[in-house]
Structure formats: structure tokens, C-alpha cells
Scaffold this motif. Structure first.
Motif, PDB file in Angstrom:
ATOM      1  N   ASP A  78      -5.667   9.551   5.445  1.00 44.59           N
ATOM      2  CA  ASP A  78      -5.711  11.006   5.647  1.00 44.59           C
ATOM      3  C   ASP A  78      -4.314  11.604   5.690  1.00 44.59           C
ATOM      4  O   ASP A  78      -4.069  12.679   5.111  1.00 44.59           O
ATOM      5  CB  ASP A  78      -6.466  11.333   6.934  1.00 44.59           C
ATOM      6  N   TRP A  79      -3.392  10.938   6.376  1.00 45.84           N
ATOM      7  CA  TRP A  79      -2.037  11.467   6.480  1.00 45.84           C
ATOM      8  C   TRP A  79      -1.319  11.402   5.139  1.00 45.84           C
ATOM      9  O   TRP A  79      -0.510  12.273   4.823  1.00 45.84           O
ATOM     10  CB  TRP A  79      -1.268  10.717   7.560  1.00 45.84           C
ATOM     11  N   HIS A  80      -1.615  10.379   4.347  1.00 44.16           N
ATOM     12  CA  HIS A  80      -1.018  10.306   3.017  1.00 44.16           C
ATOM     13  C   HIS A  80      -1.540  11.438   2.136  1.00 44.16           C
ATOM     14  O   HIS A  80      -0.766  12.090   1.422  1.00 44.16           O
ATOM     15  CB  HIS A  80      -1.332   8.955   2.373  1.00 44.16           C
ATOM     16  N   VAL A  84       2.010  13.796   4.577  1.00 39.79           N
ATOM     17  CA  VAL A  84       2.861  13.598   5.756  1.00 39.79           C
ATOM     18  C   VAL A  84       4.059  12.704   5.436  1.00 39.79           C
ATOM     19  O   VAL A  84       5.204  13.024   5.779  1.00 39.79           O
ATOM     20  CB  VAL A  84       2.032  12.989   6.911  1.00 39.79           C
ATOM     21  N   TRP A  85       3.818  11.587   4.758  1.00 45.05           N
ATOM     22  CA  TRP A  85       4.909  10.630   4.532  1.00 45.05           C
ATOM     23  C   TRP A  85       5.942  11.196   3.565  1.00 45.05           C
ATOM     24  O   TRP A  85       7.136  10.957   3.735  1.00 45.05           O
ATOM     25  CB  TRP A  85       4.355   9.316   4.003  1.00 45.05           C
ATOM     26  N   ALA A 149      13.081   8.235  -4.389  1.00 38.61           N
ATOM     27  CA  ALA A 149      11.699   8.315  -4.867  1.00 38.61           C
ATOM     28  C   ALA A 149      11.228   6.914  -5.225  1.00 38.61           C
ATOM     29  O   ALA A 149      12.028   6.037  -5.570  1.00 38.61           O
ATOM     30  CB  ALA A 149      11.578   9.247  -6.073  1.00 38.61           C
ATOM     31  N   VAL A 150       9.928   6.713  -5.157  1.00 35.58           N
ATOM     32  CA  VAL A 150       9.322   5.421  -5.475  1.00 35.58           C
ATOM     33  C   VAL A 150       7.983   5.685  -6.142  1.00 35.58           C
ATOM     34  O   VAL A 150       7.342   6.707  -5.896  1.00 35.58           O
ATOM     35  CB  VAL A 150       9.154   4.563  -4.199  1.00 35.58           C
ATOM     36  N   LEU A 257       4.229   2.464   0.692  1.00 31.16           N
ATOM     37  CA  LEU A 257       5.534   2.593   0.034  1.00 31.16           C
ATOM     38  C   LEU A 257       6.280   3.828   0.522  1.00 31.16           C
ATOM     39  O   LEU A 257       7.474   3.764   0.842  1.00 31.16           O
ATOM     40  CB  LEU A 257       5.335   2.675  -1.479  1.00 31.16           C
ATOM     41  N   SER A 258       5.582   4.961   0.574  1.00 27.78           N
ATOM     42  CA  SER A 258       6.214   6.203   0.998  1.00 27.78           C
ATOM     43  C   SER A 258       6.646   6.135   2.457  1.00 27.78           C
ATOM     44  O   SER A 258       7.745   6.582   2.820  1.00 27.78           O
ATOM     45  CB  SER A 258       5.232   7.359   0.786  1.00 27.78           C
TER      46      SER A 258
END
Length: 275
Positions: A78-80, A84-85, A149-150, A257-258
Motif C-alpha cells: 500500500d505504501w509503495h 511513499v518510498w 534512480a533504480v 528496491l526503492s
């Protein structure tokens, strides 16, 4: 771990002060309230515990007080989805930029294979792992190795295909007066990115391409600048959950990853304040 040092998955007050305002507010239903929602900070500690240790979600120890693995998985998802990240990463980059800790004279790009044992989207037959199913982490850092960035692709994707998408994914970094900075002076890459077509595309953005050419002797001199991205990959894969892709869903792996990029930026910012 040194005596008295805080466990890495315990969220400090300073880090929580940066994360809490970014979390979406979930109102509690009044007609069917059910059980009280577990504290977000404790659940975040559970997410970080999985990220650091690589433990399966269902084995998250209940005695730690972080809630169940399924609760942590849902919050991470949900946060992704709420961004949020990514916003945490951008905010920390802005703080680093304000502290003159970002080197915009160059960025460095590279890719790294990880095995994907359960398959799923963004996987493919890896040419460097006997055609086993795998994924690739594509990373772009500034001159000191701080991740900008990734991205995640299948293991069979050529690195050069992600050159322009990664450059485009560099967020506008604030922290100083004037326009946000998002364009470096030069981009450094190894021979895997040696295509004149992409050099022209990089130049069209006002960036100088410094890409090693195939067919020439080793010792191009670019290695003194490109080693930082390998160091950052080592930091990323120090998180055990990122060494092997266990998630079938690509968005969950991308969330890890983020989040990991944000943690790396946070460590760099904390070290600056201690020095």
C-alpha cells in the motif's frame, strides 16, 4: 554489530520524523471498527527486518512485536502504491543536495543480475547464469555513489535499453535556491552501453556521454569514475532480500528496491551530520 549499536531494522526518531508525514492516513471505520490497526512504526520495523535479513514473510517473529508477515506485506504494498518510498528518496536527496553532498558533474550507470527463483513479471532467461530465470537491477548514481534512480527488468534485457529510461527517472532534486536539478553534466558507463545511437540521445539531453568502446584495450581510464556504482550495488545487495528475488509480484520487489535506496541515502545524510 558493535555493543550498544542500534539494530538496523529499528526505526530511529530522526528517520521516523521523515517517513511519518508521507504515510497515507487510513480512517478507522465506525460501523465495523474491528481490531485496532497496528502502529505504522512497528510494522515498518517488520518490513525492514525482512529487507535486512531476507526472512520469508510468514516467518517474521511475532515476539518482536512487529505484527504478522501478511500485515507487513500489505503495508509495504500500500505504501509503495501511494508513492511513499519514492517521496522519501526524493526528500532525502534534497537534504543531501542542500548539504552539497551530491556531485552533479557526472552520473554512473550499470546493471546487476539477481536470480528470480519463483519467476513472475520482469523476469527472463539470464545470459550470465546458464539461462536460469532472473531479473536485473538497473542503477544510476551521482558521482559519489548516492543512488538517484533504480529500475527492475527481466534478466534477458540488454543494459543499454535502460540507459535513457534511467536518465529520465532522475527526479528533480530540490534543496537549493532556483530550479530543481535533474540533469548531470556527464554520464559514465561501461562497454555494455556502447551504441552511437544512445550517445546521440544522451547528447540531445545536453549531457556528455562518457561510454567505453568495445574492441579497445582495457584501461580506458573511466574506471576511476565508474567504480562507485559497483560500491552502491554492494550496498543494495547487502540487504539480503535483494540478493535473490523471492517475490513473484514485481511491484513488491520494486518497493524493496526503492526503500533500500532511501535507507542508503539516509545513512549518507546521517554520516554527514556526525562528521
Amino acid at each position: 554489530m558493535r555493543k550498544g549499536e542500534q539494530l538496523p531494522w529499528i526505526v530511529s526518531d530522526e528517520l521516523w520524523a521523515r517517513i511519518e508525514p508521507l504515510l497515507p492516513v487510513v480512517p478507522r471505520r465506525t460501523d465495523h471498527p474491528g481490531r485496532k490497526r497496528l502502529d505504522d512504526r512497528k510494522v515498518l520495523c517488520g518490513i525492514l527486518f525482512v529487507l535486512y535479513t531476507g526472512i520469508p514473510w510468514e516467518f517474521l517473529p511475532q515476539e518482536l512485536g512487529f505484527g504478522s508477515g501478511m500485515t507487513a506485506w500489505r503495508r509495504l504494498r500500500d505504501w509503495h502504491q501511494a508513492g511513499v518510498w519514492q517521496r522519501l528518496h526524493e526528500n532525502l536527496l534534497a537534504e543531501l543536495n542542500a548539504a552539497d553532498a551530491l556531485d552533479w558533474s557526472r552520473v554512473v550507470i550499470d546493471g546487476s543480475h539477481v536470480r528470480a527463483l519463483k519467476g513472475g513479471p520482469q523476469t527472463g532467461a539470464s545470459p550470465v547464469d546458464r539461462a536460469r530465470t532472473g531479473s536485473k537491477h538497473h542503477l544510476i548514481t551521482e558521482g559519489h555513489g548516492i543512488p538517484l534512480a533504480v529500475s527492475l527488468t527481466g534478466g534477458n534485457r540488454n543494459d543499454v535499453t535502460q540507459l535513457m529510461p534511467l536518465i529520465d527517472r532522475i527526479p528533480p532534486v530540490r534543496g537549493k535556491r532556483g530550479r530543481p536539478r535533474f540533469r548531470p553534466d556527464a554520464v559514465y558507463a561501461d562497454r555494455g552501453y556502447d551504441h552511437d545511437k544512445y550517445r546521440d540521445l544522451v547528447r540531445a539531453k545536453g549531457i556528455r556521454p562518457m561510454i567505453a568502446r568495445r574492441g579497445i584495450e582495457h584501461g580506458s581510464g573511466l574506471g576511476i569514475y565508474r567504480w562507485v556504482v559497483e560500491q552502491t550495488f554492494a550496498l543494495l545487495h547487502w540487504f539480503r532480500r535483494l540478493r535473490i528475488r523471492w517475490e513473484i509480484r514485481d511491484d513488491i520487489h520494486e518497493a524493496f528496491l526503492s526503500l533500500a535506496c532511501g535507507i542508503i541515502c539516509w545513512r549518507r545524510l546521517r554520516n554527514l551530520s556526525l562528521s
